[in-house]
Design an enzyme around this catalytic site. Sequence first.
Site, PDB file in Angstrom:
ATOM      1  N   ASP A 149       0.784  -1.252   0.000  1.00 30.66           N
ATOM      2  CA  ASP A 149       0.000   0.000   0.000  1.00 30.66           C
ATOM      3  C   ASP A 149       0.812   1.297   0.000  1.00 30.66           C
ATOM      4  OD1 ASP A 149      -1.828  -2.006   0.254  1.00 30.66           O
ATOM      5  OD2 ASP A 149      -2.809  -1.237   2.045  1.00 30.66           O
ATOM      6  N   LYS A 166      -7.051  -4.878  -2.965  1.00 32.16           N
ATOM      7  CA  LYS A 166      -7.810  -5.368  -1.808  1.00 32.16           C
ATOM      8  C   LYS A 166      -8.714  -4.257  -1.277  1.00 32.16           C
ATOM      9  CE  LYS A 166      -4.223  -4.017   1.355  1.00 32.16           C
ATOM     10  NZ  LYS A 166      -4.976  -2.928   2.012  1.00 32.16           N
ATOM     11  N   CYS A 202      -2.163  -2.629   7.643  1.00 31.09           N
ATOM     12  CA  CYS A 202      -2.041  -3.595   6.552  1.00 31.09           C
ATOM     13  C   CYS A 202      -0.759  -4.411   6.604  1.00 31.09           C
ATOM     14  CB  CYS A 202      -2.201  -2.891   5.208  1.00 31.09           C
ATOM     15  SG  CYS A 202      -3.916  -2.403   4.953  1.00 31.09           S
TER      16      CYS A 202
HETATM   17  C1  VGL Z   1      -4.758   0.901   5.738  1.00 28.95           C
HETATM   18  C2  VGL Z   1      -6.073   2.116   7.148  1.00 28.95           C
HETATM   19  C3  VGL Z   1      -7.123   2.015   6.284  1.00 28.95           C
HETATM   20  C4  VGL Z   1      -3.413   0.328   5.429  1.00 28.95           C
HETATM   21  C5  VGL Z   1      -5.809   0.776   4.859  1.00 28.95           C
HETATM   22  O1  VGL Z   1      -3.102   0.123   4.231  1.00 28.95           O
HETATM   23  O2  VGL Z   1      -2.633   0.079   6.370  1.00 28.95           O
HETATM   24  N1  VGL Z   1      -4.899   1.556   6.882  1.00 28.95           N
HETATM   25  N2  VGL Z   1      -6.985   1.345   5.140  1.00 28.95           N
END
Ligand code: VGL
Length: 197
Positions: A11, A97, A141
């Site tokens: 991410d 995802k 994540c």
């Molecule tokens: C994430 C918060 C909300 C992440 C994703 O990628 O860690 N954190 N959505």
Amino acid sequence: MENDAALLIVDVQNDFCPGGSLAVPEGDTVVPVLNGYISVFRTAGLPIFASRDWHPRMTSHFKEHGGQWPVHCVQGSHGAQFHPDLALPGNAIVISKGMDPERDDYSAFQGTAADGTPLPTLLAARGIRHLYLGGLATDYCVKESALEGIRHGLIVTVLTDASRGVDLAPGDSERAVQEMMRAGVRMTSLEGIRQEQ
Ligand code: VGL
Ligand code: ZN
């Protein structure tokens, strides 16, 4: 590194970097470090996966629909794009995802490639037994992906110098590291990997 290793970049998207809607403090500092890992894994001919948070505009993950987070990483938006300086090779496998509007789905193991193949299937097909991962965010994540990797029976190593946390509550990232280590997750850095070579 063993020949059954793979790199998973978690991410590293605009919305999780400074200026983004869910900016992780110093989130962009992981980019040059990850580029170093990309170079090591490419040279070794090992697979590289990059996950992305890829939300529909309406999801229970967002505050406005009862969730915890500001709107971020909406499919097709600028915020959902990978950081422009991340040097992903052309053959990197992108894992999306968070598409289910009724689930949070922090773990990349819940994600799928463009053709719908789930990450665990892709790893198994390539005989991957050791997953190295880093990115954003340590306390969400990265943590959930690492723990799910362990549950899948993989050896999991988190790249601490290439990961940063949201730290909604101070100390969340440090607690996440402790929780991962208790679950058997290993920790290393680029220096550690280079010394193995
Ligand atoms: C994430 C918060 C909300 C992440 C994703 O990628 O860690 N954190 N959505
Ligand atoms: Zn999200």
